[in-house]
Design a protein around this motif. Structure first.
Motif, PDB file in Angstrom:
ATOM      1  N   THR A  49       0.857  -1.180   0.000  1.00  0.00           N
ATOM      2  CA  THR A  49       0.000   0.000   0.000  1.00  0.00           C
ATOM      3  C   THR A  49       0.896   1.233   0.000  1.00  0.00           C
ATOM      4  OG1 THR A  49      -1.774  -1.130   1.184  1.00  0.00           O
ATOM      5  CG2 THR A  49      -1.724   1.272   1.358  1.00  0.00           C
ATOM      6  N   PRO A  50       0.542   2.290  -0.750  1.00  0.00           N
ATOM      7  CA  PRO A  50       1.374   3.500  -0.719  1.00  0.00           C
ATOM      8  C   PRO A  50       1.553   4.010   0.711  1.00  0.00           C
ATOM      9  CG  PRO A  50      -0.192   3.630  -2.515  1.00  0.00           C
ATOM     10  CD  PRO A  50      -0.577   2.420  -1.713  1.00  0.00           C
ATOM     11  N   GLY A  51       2.753   4.484   0.994  1.00  0.00           N
ATOM     12  CA  GLY A  51       3.076   4.928   2.348  1.00  0.00           C
ATOM     13  C   GLY A  51       2.175   6.039   2.849  1.00  0.00           C
ATOM     14  N   ASN A  52       1.923   6.029   4.153  1.00  0.00           N
ATOM     15  CA  ASN A  52       1.009   6.989   4.778  1.00  0.00           C
ATOM     16  C   ASN A  52       1.701   7.873   5.810  1.00  0.00           C
ATOM     17  OD1 ASN A  52       1.506   5.049   6.695  1.00  0.00           O
ATOM     18  ND2 ASN A  52      -0.640   4.628   7.183  1.00  0.00           N
ATOM     19  N   LEU A  53       3.037   7.890   5.812  1.00  0.00           N
ATOM     20  CA  LEU A  53       3.763   8.671   6.810  1.00  0.00           C
ATOM     21  C   LEU A  53       4.383   9.941   6.229  1.00  0.00           C
ATOM     22  CD1 LEU A  53       5.584   5.726   8.653  1.00  0.00           C
ATOM     23  CD2 LEU A  53       3.419   6.839   9.248  1.00  0.00           C
ATOM     24  N   GLY A  54       4.225  10.143   4.922  1.00  0.00           N
ATOM     25  CA  GLY A  54       4.762  11.339   4.286  1.00  0.00           C
ATOM     26  C   GLY A  54       6.274  11.370   4.288  1.00  0.00           C
ATOM     27  N   PHE A  55       6.814  12.551   4.020  1.00  0.00           N
ATOM     28  CA  PHE A  55       8.260  12.765   3.992  1.00  0.00           C
ATOM     29  C   PHE A  55       8.611  13.623   5.206  1.00  0.00           C
ATOM     30  CE2 PHE A  55       6.879  12.185  -0.412  1.00  0.00           C
ATOM     31  CZ  PHE A  55       7.644  11.082  -0.771  1.00  0.00           C
ATOM     32  N   GLN A  56       8.765  12.963   6.338  1.00  0.00           N
ATOM     33  CA  GLN A  56       8.975  13.663   7.601  1.00  0.00           C
ATOM     34  C   GLN A  56      10.446  13.646   7.987  1.00  0.00           C
ATOM     35  OE1 GLN A  56       6.616  15.427   9.547  1.00  0.00           O
ATOM     36  NE2 GLN A  56       8.589  16.107  10.374  1.00  0.00           N
ATOM     37  N   ALA A  57      11.072  14.815   7.952  1.00  0.00           N
ATOM     38  CA  ALA A  57      12.466  14.912   8.395  1.00  0.00           C
ATOM     39  C   ALA A  57      12.541  14.752   9.908  1.00  0.00           C
ATOM     40  CB  ALA A  57      13.050  16.248   7.972  1.00  0.00           C
ATOM     41  N   TYR A  58      13.713  14.360  10.381  1.00  0.00           N
ATOM     42  CA  TYR A  58      13.889  14.126  11.817  1.00  0.00           C
ATOM     43  C   TYR A  58      15.342  14.363  12.179  1.00  0.00           C
ATOM     44  CZ  TYR A  58      15.807   9.664  10.194  1.00  0.00           C
ATOM     45  OH  TYR A  58      16.558   8.713   9.551  1.00  0.00           O
ATOM     46  N   ARG A  59      15.608  14.492  13.462  1.00  0.00           N
ATOM     47  CA  ARG A  59      16.983  14.631  13.940  1.00  0.00           C
ATOM     48  C   ARG A  59      17.429  13.330  14.593  1.00  0.00           C
ATOM     49  NH1 ARG A  59      18.977  19.897  13.774  1.00  0.00           N
ATOM     50  NH2 ARG A  59      17.413  21.559  13.772  1.00  0.00           N
ATOM     51  N   ALA A  60      18.709  12.989  14.395  1.00  0.00           N
ATOM     52  CA  ALA A  60      19.279  11.781  14.979  1.00  0.00           C
ATOM     53  C   ALA A  60      20.340  12.176  16.003  1.00  0.00           C
ATOM     54  CB  ALA A  60      19.889  10.894  13.909  1.00  0.00           C
ATOM     55  N   PRO A  61      20.184  11.763  17.258  1.00  0.00           N
ATOM     56  CA  PRO A  61      21.142  12.145  18.295  1.00  0.00           C
ATOM     57  C   PRO A  61      22.397  11.277  18.261  1.00  0.00           C
ATOM     58  CG  PRO A  61      19.442  10.757  19.237  1.00  0.00           C
ATOM     59  CD  PRO A  61      19.059  10.976  17.786  1.00  0.00           C
ATOM     60  N   GLY A  62      23.460  11.797  18.840  1.00  0.00           N
ATOM     61  CA  GLY A  62      24.658  11.006  19.066  1.00  0.00           C
ATOM     62  C   GLY A  62      25.560  10.811  17.862  1.00  0.00           C
ATOM     63  N   LEU A  63      25.312  11.512  16.758  1.00  0.00           N
ATOM     64  CA  LEU A  63      26.104  11.301  15.543  1.00  0.00           C
ATOM     65  C   LEU A  63      27.184  12.346  15.337  1.00  0.00           C
ATOM     66  CD1 LEU A  63      23.361  10.147  12.985  1.00  0.00           C
ATOM     67  CD2 LEU A  63      24.971   8.739  14.293  1.00  0.00           C
ATOM     68  N   VAL A  64      26.938  13.579  15.745  1.00  0.00           N
ATOM     69  CA  VAL A  64      27.958  14.625  15.625  1.00  0.00           C
ATOM     70  C   VAL A  64      28.220  15.219  17.001  1.00  0.00           C
ATOM     71  CG1 VAL A  64      27.351  15.174  13.239  1.00  0.00           C
ATOM     72  CG2 VAL A  64      26.274  16.434  15.098  1.00  0.00           C
ATOM     73  N   SER A  65      29.457  15.623  17.223  1.00  0.00           N
ATOM     74  CA  SER A  65      29.820  16.186  18.524  1.00  0.00           C
ATOM     75  C   SER A  65      29.407  17.648  18.610  1.00  0.00           C
ATOM     76  CB  SER A  65      31.327  16.053  18.745  1.00  0.00           C
ATOM     77  OG  SER A  65      32.038  16.734  17.729  1.00  0.00           O
ATOM     78  N   ASN A  66      29.184  18.090  19.812  1.00  0.00           N
ATOM     79  CA  ASN A  66      28.884  19.498  20.104  1.00  0.00           C
ATOM     80  C   ASN A  66      27.615  20.010  19.422  1.00  0.00           C
ATOM     81  OD1 ASN A  66      31.321  19.711  21.617  1.00  0.00           O
ATOM     82  ND2 ASN A  66      32.465  19.986  19.700  1.00  0.00           N
ATOM     83  N   ALA A  67      26.662  19.115  19.149  1.00  0.00           N
ATOM     84  CA  ALA A  67      25.399  19.562  18.560  1.00  0.00           C
ATOM     85  C   ALA A  67      24.638  20.433  19.560  1.00  0.00           C
ATOM     86  CB  ALA A  67      24.550  18.359  18.166  1.00  0.00           C
ATOM     87  N   VAL A  68      24.120  21.548  19.072  1.00  0.00           N
ATOM     88  CA  VAL A  68      23.338  22.432  19.931  1.00  0.00           C
ATOM     89  C   VAL A  68      22.013  21.771  20.251  1.00  0.00           C
ATOM     90  CG1 VAL A  68      22.186  24.671  20.078  1.00  0.00           C
ATOM     91  CG2 VAL A  68      24.443  24.494  19.006  1.00  0.00           C
ATOM     92  N   LYS A  69      21.638  21.781  21.520  1.00  0.00           N
ATOM     93  CA  LYS A  69      20.359  21.231  21.973  1.00  0.00           C
ATOM     94  C   LYS A  69      19.443  22.386  22.373  1.00  0.00           C
ATOM     95  CE  LYS A  69      22.044  16.955  21.974  1.00  0.00           C
ATOM     96  NZ  LYS A  69      21.549  15.850  21.117  1.00  0.00           N
ATOM     97  N   SER A  70      18.152  22.097  22.440  1.00  0.00           N
ATOM     98  CA  SER A  70      17.203  23.159  22.793  1.00  0.00           C
ATOM     99  C   SER A  70      17.502  23.741  24.167  1.00  0.00           C
ATOM    100  CB  SER A  70      15.772  22.610  22.753  1.00  0.00           C
ATOM    101  OG  SER A  70      15.617  21.534  23.661  1.00  0.00           O
ATOM    102  N   ALA A  71      17.948  22.899  25.100  1.00  0.00           N
ATOM    103  CA  ALA A  71      18.208  23.373  26.459  1.00  0.00           C
ATOM    104  C   ALA A  71      19.438  24.264  26.539  1.00  0.00           C
ATOM    105  CB  ALA A  71      18.373  22.182  27.402  1.00  0.00           C
ATOM    106  N   SER A  72      20.376  24.087  25.590  1.00  0.00           N
ATOM    107  CA  SER A  72      21.619  24.868  25.648  1.00  0.00           C
ATOM    108  C   SER A  72      21.633  26.041  24.679  1.00  0.00           C
ATOM    109  CB  SER A  72      22.816  23.953  25.352  1.00  0.00           C
ATOM    110  OG  SER A  72      22.706  23.393  24.049  1.00  0.00           O
ATOM    111  N   ALA A  73      20.604  26.156  23.848  1.00  0.00           N
ATOM    112  CA  ALA A  73      20.557  27.255  22.878  1.00  0.00           C
ATOM    113  C   ALA A  73      20.393  28.588  23.599  1.00  0.00           C
ATOM    114  CB  ALA A  73      19.407  27.040  21.905  1.00  0.00           C
ATOM    115  N   LYS A  74      21.191  29.561  23.195  1.00  0.00           N
ATOM    116  CA  LYS A  74      21.122  30.876  23.811  1.00  0.00           C
ATOM    117  C   LYS A  74      20.006  31.701  23.187  1.00  0.00           C
ATOM    118  CE  LYS A  74      26.119  30.807  24.597  1.00  0.00           C
ATOM    119  NZ  LYS A  74      27.422  31.457  24.281  1.00  0.00           N
ATOM    120  N   ASN A  75      19.361  32.518  23.992  1.00  0.00           N
ATOM    121  CA  ASN A  75      18.277  33.371  23.500  1.00  0.00           C
ATOM    122  C   ASN A  75      18.772  34.269  22.373  1.00  0.00           C
ATOM    123  OD1 ASN A  75      16.404  32.376  25.311  1.00  0.00           O
ATOM    124  ND2 ASN A  75      16.848  33.930  26.878  1.00  0.00           N
ATOM    125  N   GLY A  76      18.032  34.252  21.263  1.00  0.00           N
ATOM    126  CA  GLY A  76      18.366  35.093  20.128  1.00  0.00           C
ATOM    127  C   GLY A  76      19.414  34.524  19.203  1.00  0.00           C
TER     128      GLY A  76
END
Length: 348
Positions: A153-180
């Motif tokens: 059956t044709p797929g029903n999940l669309g083309f949904q991009a996502y983020r994968a953790p643990g693959l690159v070092s020093n990735a900015v996270k929502s908790a560490s992002a600075k305002n602005g």
């Protein structure tokens, strides 16, 4: 800011109709162990990796057909396939795996999942949208069939991009992002999955690109000589010419769309001569956001194709050449969501 990552396409050679899944899974584990020696953090396996490409066959019984599908909601717990996920967790390597999915409700999908080793779980699932082929087999008994429309059956999940953790070092996270502070191009990788024929459709790539995708991954089972589906009846090709044409088109769409959407891409082929007569192209490749082939398969069998990529290389295309926010004119693209088939202008 460099965001480097070593990735691989795990090309898989011939698999016959009666090849046990356990035997295939061991071959995949062997490729995964090779990847570990090369410090690979992400491995992409082909479409329908676990079996021969069964949509070429017309099955007599539902029971036999069902042996080519994985059943249940969580493939990581499948008796046959669990050893692969266990090895991925042990080696700390993410994997993208294609397979035939049978849902608890009985629906069949051509599916791909991303298993995160750091999370020890599936973090994204994709179901193939653009199903090629026919529902009924060709009348010609010598034709090679492509019955995806019969079994999936044709797929029903669309083309949904996502983020994968643990693959690159020093990735900015929502908790560490600075305002602005702009976090664009600084977080965990933005990924997207396709399967086989989807790679030929620019709409799929563009939907991902509009979500900032940095790496598109897809596996494929592409016939080397599918004359009844792709060939011209007026200009027939030799099997050798047909295979070269299929390889050319496979590389063409990957390079062109990687460039036009400013993203890396990994393609992984299920290839070789199944049952001594069903030929599939190889050509697994890793392509840069500028459309250059960084590495590609040299054989038509099990092979690991490795490259180090730097996701920061996507920024040039996303922020200069194709800067979508400044240059796209969506008021002129109305036909794309409104019309499927071709409607020519009126005759003169």
């Amino acid at each position: 800011m460099a965001r480097k990552l070593t990735v691989a396409a795990a090309q898989v050679g011939a698999i016959n109709r009666d090849t046990p899944k356990q035997e295939v899974v061991q071959r995949l584990i062997d490729l995964l162990q090779q990847a570990s020696f090369k410090n690979v953090k992400l491995v992409v396996f082909p479409e329908a990796t676990l079996t021969t490409f069964f949509p070429r066959h017309l099955f007599d019984t539902q029971e036999e057909l069902d042996t080519f599908f994985e059943h249940g909601a969580d493939i990581t717990q499948s008796t046959d396939v669990k050893p692969l996920f266990d090895e991925a967790r042990k080696l700390a390597i993410d994997i993208v795996l294609g397979y035939g999915e049978r849902t608890p409700e009985g629906t069949g999908y051509n599916t791909s999942v991303h298993y995160s080793a750091s999370q020890d779980k599936i973090i994204s699932k994709y179901r193939k949208v653009h199903l090629p082929g026919t529902v009924e087999p060709f009348e010609d008994p010598n034709a090679i069939n492509q019955l995806e429309k019969r079994y999936f059956t044709p797929g029903n999940l669309g083309f949904q991009a996502y983020r994968a953790p643990g693959l690159v070092s020093n990735a900015v996270k929502s908790a560490s992002a600075k305002n602005g502070e702009s976090t664009v191009g600084k977080g965990d990788p933005v990924l997207g999955m396709m399967i086989c024929n989807d790679r030929r459709w620019p709409e799929a790539w563009r939907v991902y690109a509009l979500q900032g995708v940095e790496l598109v991954m897809f596996g494929y089972n592409t016939g080397a000589n599918m004359a009844h589906l792709w060939g011209s009846q007026d200009k027939p090709m030799s099997p050798e010419q047909a295979e070269q044409e299929a390889l050319f088109h496979s590389k063409l769409v990957q390079q062109a769309n990687s460039y036009m959407n400013a993203c890396f891409s990994i393609s992984s082929a299920r290839c070789g001569l199944d049952d001594g007569k069903y030929d599939l192209i190889a050509g697994s490749a890793i392509v840069s956001p500028e459309g250059h082939v960084l590495n590609e398969a040299k054989t038509k069998g099990d092979e690991l194709v490795v490259a180090e990529i730097d996701l920061s290389d996507c920024r040039q295309g996303k922020e200069r050449t194709f800067d979508f926010a400044r240059h796209r004119r969506i008021e002129t693209y109305g036909l794309i969501p409104q019309q499927t088939g071709i409607v020519e202008p009126d005759l003169l």
